[in-house]
Design a protein around this motif. Structure first.
Motif, PDB file in Angstrom:
ATOM      1  N   ALA A   1       0.828  -1.198   0.000  1.00 21.93           N
ATOM      2  CA  ALA A   1       0.000   0.000   0.000  1.00 21.93           C
ATOM      3  C   ALA A   1       0.859   1.242   0.000  1.00 21.93           C
ATOM      4  O   ALA A   1       2.039   1.207   0.355  1.00 21.93           O
ATOM      5  N   VAL A   2       0.257   2.361  -0.428  1.00 22.62           N
ATOM      6  CA  VAL A   2       0.871   3.673  -0.321  1.00 22.62           C
ATOM      7  C   VAL A   2       0.594   4.189   1.088  1.00 22.62           C
ATOM      8  O   VAL A   2      -0.535   4.129   1.568  1.00 22.62           O
ATOM      9  N   THR A   3       1.638   4.667   1.747  1.00 24.32           N
ATOM     10  CA  THR A   3       1.503   5.125   3.124  1.00 24.32           C
ATOM     11  C   THR A   3       1.632   6.635   3.182  1.00 24.32           C
ATOM     12  O   THR A   3       2.550   7.209   2.586  1.00 24.32           O
ATOM     13  N   ILE A   4       0.692   7.274   3.887  1.00 25.75           N
ATOM     14  CA  ILE A   4       0.698   8.718   4.057  1.00 25.75           C
ATOM     15  C   ILE A   4       0.637   9.029   5.546  1.00 25.75           C
ATOM     16  O   ILE A   4      -0.133   8.420   6.287  1.00 25.75           O
ATOM     17  N   ASN A   5       1.456   9.966   5.946  1.00 30.36           N
ATOM     18  CA  ASN A   5       1.396  10.455   7.310  1.00 30.36           C
ATOM     19  C   ASN A   5       0.018  11.061   7.549  1.00 30.36           C
ATOM     20  O   ASN A   5      -0.411  11.941   6.801  1.00 30.36           O
ATOM     21  N   PRO A   6      -0.732  10.609   8.558  1.00 28.08           N
ATOM     22  CA  PRO A   6      -2.079  11.157   8.784  1.00 28.08           C
ATOM     23  C   PRO A   6      -2.094  12.674   8.899  1.00 28.08           C
ATOM     24  O   PRO A   6      -3.088  13.311   8.534  1.00 28.08           O
ATOM     25  N   ALA A   7      -0.995  13.256   9.372  1.00 28.04           N
ATOM     26  CA  ALA A   7      -0.959  14.715   9.500  1.00 28.04           C
ATOM     27  C   ALA A   7      -0.936  15.401   8.146  1.00 28.04           C
ATOM     28  O   ALA A   7      -1.310  16.568   8.021  1.00 28.04           O
ATOM     29  N   ALA A   8      -0.475  14.676   7.099  1.00 24.33           N
ATOM     30  CA  ALA A   8      -0.392  15.272   5.757  1.00 24.33           C
ATOM     31  C   ALA A   8      -1.660  15.065   4.947  1.00 24.33           C
ATOM     32  O   ALA A   8      -1.783  15.606   3.851  1.00 24.33           O
ATOM     33  N   MET A   9      -2.615  14.278   5.461  1.00 22.81           N
ATOM     34  CA  MET A   9      -3.828  13.998   4.685  1.00 22.81           C
ATOM     35  C   MET A   9      -4.598  15.273   4.369  1.00 22.81           C
ATOM     36  O   MET A   9      -5.135  15.437   3.277  1.00 22.81           O
ATOM     37  N   GLN A  10      -4.658  16.194   5.338  1.00 23.61           N
ATOM     38  CA  GLN A  10      -5.392  17.430   5.097  1.00 23.61           C
ATOM     39  C   GLN A  10      -4.711  18.278   4.040  1.00 23.61           C
ATOM     40  O   GLN A  10      -5.365  18.899   3.205  1.00 23.61           O
ATOM     41  N   ASN A  11      -3.377  18.298   4.045  1.00 23.51           N
ATOM     42  CA  ASN A  11      -2.651  19.074   3.038  1.00 23.51           C
ATOM     43  C   ASN A  11      -2.867  18.507   1.639  1.00 23.51           C
ATOM     44  O   ASN A  11      -2.915  19.249   0.654  1.00 23.51           O
ATOM     45  N   LEU A  12      -2.988  17.181   1.525  1.00 26.20           N
ATOM     46  CA  LEU A  12      -3.198  16.544   0.227  1.00 26.20           C
ATOM     47  C   LEU A  12      -4.664  16.558  -0.193  1.00 26.20           C
ATOM     48  O   LEU A  12      -4.973  16.214  -1.327  1.00 26.20           O
ATOM     49  N   GLY A  13      -5.546  16.940   0.706  1.00 26.79           N
ATOM     50  CA  GLY A  13      -6.964  16.962   0.368  1.00 26.79           C
ATOM     51  C   GLY A  13      -7.586  15.586   0.272  1.00 26.79           C
ATOM     52  O   GLY A  13      -8.535  15.386  -0.494  1.00 26.79           O
ATOM     53  N   VAL A  14      -7.075  14.621   1.028  1.00 26.24           N
ATOM     54  CA  VAL A  14      -7.595  13.265   0.976  1.00 26.24           C
ATOM     55  C   VAL A  14      -8.882  13.185   1.789  1.00 26.24           C
ATOM     56  O   VAL A  14      -8.917  13.556   2.962  1.00 26.24           O
ATOM     57  N   ARG A  15      -9.951  12.699   1.152  1.00 27.72           N
ATOM     58  CA  ARG A  15     -11.233  12.526   1.817  1.00 27.72           C
ATOM     59  C   ARG A  15     -11.688  11.084   1.630  1.00 27.72           C
ATOM     60  O   ARG A  15     -11.719  10.581   0.501  1.00 27.72           O
ATOM     61  N   VAL A  16     -12.043  10.431   2.715  1.00 28.86           N
ATOM     62  CA  VAL A  16     -12.400   9.014   2.703  1.00 28.86           C
ATOM     63  C   VAL A  16     -13.891   8.871   2.980  1.00 28.86           C
ATOM     64  O   VAL A  16     -14.427   9.501   3.893  1.00 28.86           O
ATOM     65  N   VAL A  17     -14.550   8.023   2.165  1.00 34.63           N
ATOM     66  CA  VAL A  17     -15.988   7.782   2.293  1.00 34.63           C
ATOM     67  C   VAL A  17     -16.220   6.275   2.271  1.00 34.63           C
ATOM     68  O   VAL A  17     -15.581   5.547   1.505  1.00 34.63           O
ATOM     69  N   ALA A  18     -17.126   5.805   3.107  1.00 34.52           N
ATOM     70  CA  ALA A  18     -17.435   4.369   3.171  1.00 34.52           C
ATOM     71  C   ALA A  18     -18.482   4.015   2.128  1.00 34.52           C
ATOM     72  O   ALA A  18     -19.458   4.743   1.922  1.00 34.52           O
ATOM     73  N   ALA A  19     -18.275   2.884   1.460  1.00 32.22           N
ATOM     74  CA  ALA A  19     -19.300   2.348   0.558  1.00 32.22           C
ATOM     75  C   ALA A  19     -20.453   1.825   1.402  1.00 32.22           C
ATOM     76  O   ALA A  19     -20.242   1.080   2.357  1.00 32.22           O
ATOM     77  N   LYS A  20     -21.654   2.219   1.021  1.00 33.53           N
ATOM     78  CA  LYS A  20     -22.810   1.783   1.802  1.00 33.53           C
ATOM     79  C   LYS A  20     -23.986   1.487   0.877  1.00 33.53           C
ATOM     80  O   LYS A  20     -24.088   2.009  -0.230  1.00 33.53           O
TER      81      LYS A  20
END
Length: 416
Positions: free
Chosen positions: A90-109
């Motif tokens: 997997a690609v690993t990202i520092n959780p602190a950098a997620m906001q800077n990268l604009g990463v948004r996670v959504v659950a399939a439902k």
């Protein structure tokens, strides 16, 4: 090497450099972090690489020969692209950098997906309500009734007075035979008049009055609009010559353009609601009468024919309408449409495996509605996907050779 090839190479290197810069800053660990991790955890580096040129591997740490930056270590327990003992590569990202990268996670439902279609259509004549007026015998047009194409007329409206010389002689013979009182001869004479094209009403009028009527009035068999009119005073007519075409207006067709990708959702007899800009706030119900057998090659649509009742003759051919086909819902596994990455050969999403780790998974998609896309295969209810910033993660996964989870593969632990 030509100048064009040189410019293309430079553009490609610039693209790789940009991805590598972002990956080196946010995704790949820094040299200091790598050294600290090695020192504290005792990890053994497999090789070292420049994040801007990840395909080049080096045996020893140091400065990159390509850029003025330290090489980044790849550890033995990371596998291809950063695998850990608890999950796939997997690609690993520092959780602190997620906001800077604009990463948004959504659950399939699982939720309700609207299977209705909102398309456009055009009002047209109902070609099943067409009447053709023809000349029953050769003759001459003596009088017209000032009709013109586009006129709306009632059933039985006169179009022209036609003189038929042949009918005059036949009627005289009929009247002479009728006076003899011979029923058989009278019946034969009447039959001859009918074979000459004389209307039954005219024959009855001649029998009652005893007078010859060689001028007949051409009338319309049904009401509607005059589509074509080819009869004018002074014309000479031949037997069977088409004189007028009248289209009924009691009902009209609504030809709706349905994308060919959604034509499988349409069935004859399905309920339809039409909204016209001419009558805001009013809905016109109808039903699908037919799905035409050909598709429009320029727009990739299929015409669905709907029949609407035209009360008050307000619906006029050529009017524009918005059409709602089959407003129903069904349960489906849904994710945001923006999370879907179409590569051309397959469709993938970036899964969030937890602890800042992400890896690609192939999916099979279905319908799309309201900004959400149906997942037919490749995801389970509750698995989390990246809905924003996924293209950067996909680029890094491709560069580091992270395999795509195939459709049908079991979900990895920790992905829900």
């Amino acid at each position: 090497m030509t100048s064009l090839q040189a410019s293309q190479l430079a553009a490609a290197l610039a693209g790789v450099a940009l991805i590598g810069f972002v990956a080196g800053r946010y995704i790949a660990p820094s040299d200091h972090a790598a050294s600290s991790s090695t020192a504290s955890g005792g990890k053994q580096a497999l090789y070292y690489y420049d994040p801007m040129f990840p395909n080049q591997k080096f045996d020893k740490p140091g400065k990159s020969p390509f850029m003025d930056m330290e090489l980044v270590p790849k550890f033995a327990d990371e596998g291809a692209g950063g695998a850990s003992a608890s999950g796939p590569p997997a690609v690993t990202i520092n959780p602190a950098a997620m906001q800077n990268l604009g990463v948004r996670v959504v659950a399939a439902k699982r939720d309700n997906l609207s299977t209705g279609l909102d398309v456009t259509g055009i009002i047209a004549f109902n070609e099943r309500n067409v009447a053709i007026v023809q000349a029953r015998a050769a003759g001459f047009v003596q009088r017209g009734y000032a009709r013109a194409p586009g006129d709306v007329i009632a059933a039985g409206a006169p179009l022209a007075d036609v003189l038929v010389p042949e009918w005059g002689g036949a009627q005289r013979e009929y009247l002479a035979v009728q006076r003899t009182g011979n029923a058989a001869l009278t019946s034969a004479a009447r039959q001859r008049l009918m074979l000459l094209g004389m209307p039954p009403g005219l024959i009855a009028a001649v029998a009652r009055s005893g007078r010859v009527r060689d001028v007949t009035i051409l009338t319309t068999p049904s009401g509607g609009v005059i589509d074509t009119l080819d009869v004018r005073p002074g014309m000479t007519l031949a037997m069977g010559q088409p004189l007028a075409r009248v289209v009924g207006l009691g009902s009209v067709w609504l030809d709706a353009a349905v994308p060919e990708a959604r034509i499988g959702d349409v069935r004859p007899g399905a309920a339809v609601t039409a909204d016209l800009t001419a009558f805001p706030g009013e809905h016109f119900p109808g039903r699908v009468q037919a799905i035409l057998p050909t598709a429009q090659t320029d727009s990739r649509t299929v015409t669905v024919r709907v029949e609407l009742q035209n009360r008050g003759l307000r619906l006029r051919p050529g009017m524009f309408a918005r059409v709602a086909l089959g407003q129903s819902e069904r349960s489906a596994l849904l994710i945001p449409t923006e999370a879907v990455i179409r590569t051309g050969k397959r469709t993938i999403v970036m899964l969030a495996a937890g602890d800042g780790r992400y890896h690609p998974a192939e999916v099979q998609i279905g319908r799309e509605s309201g900004g959400r896309t149906e997942i037919l295969a490749g995801l389970s209810d509750g698995e989390k996907v990246v809905a924003s910033g996924q293209f950067l993660l996909d680029s890094e996964a491709s560069l580091t050779g992270i395999p795509v989870r195939a459709i049908g593969a079991p979900p990895a632990g920790g992905t829900k």
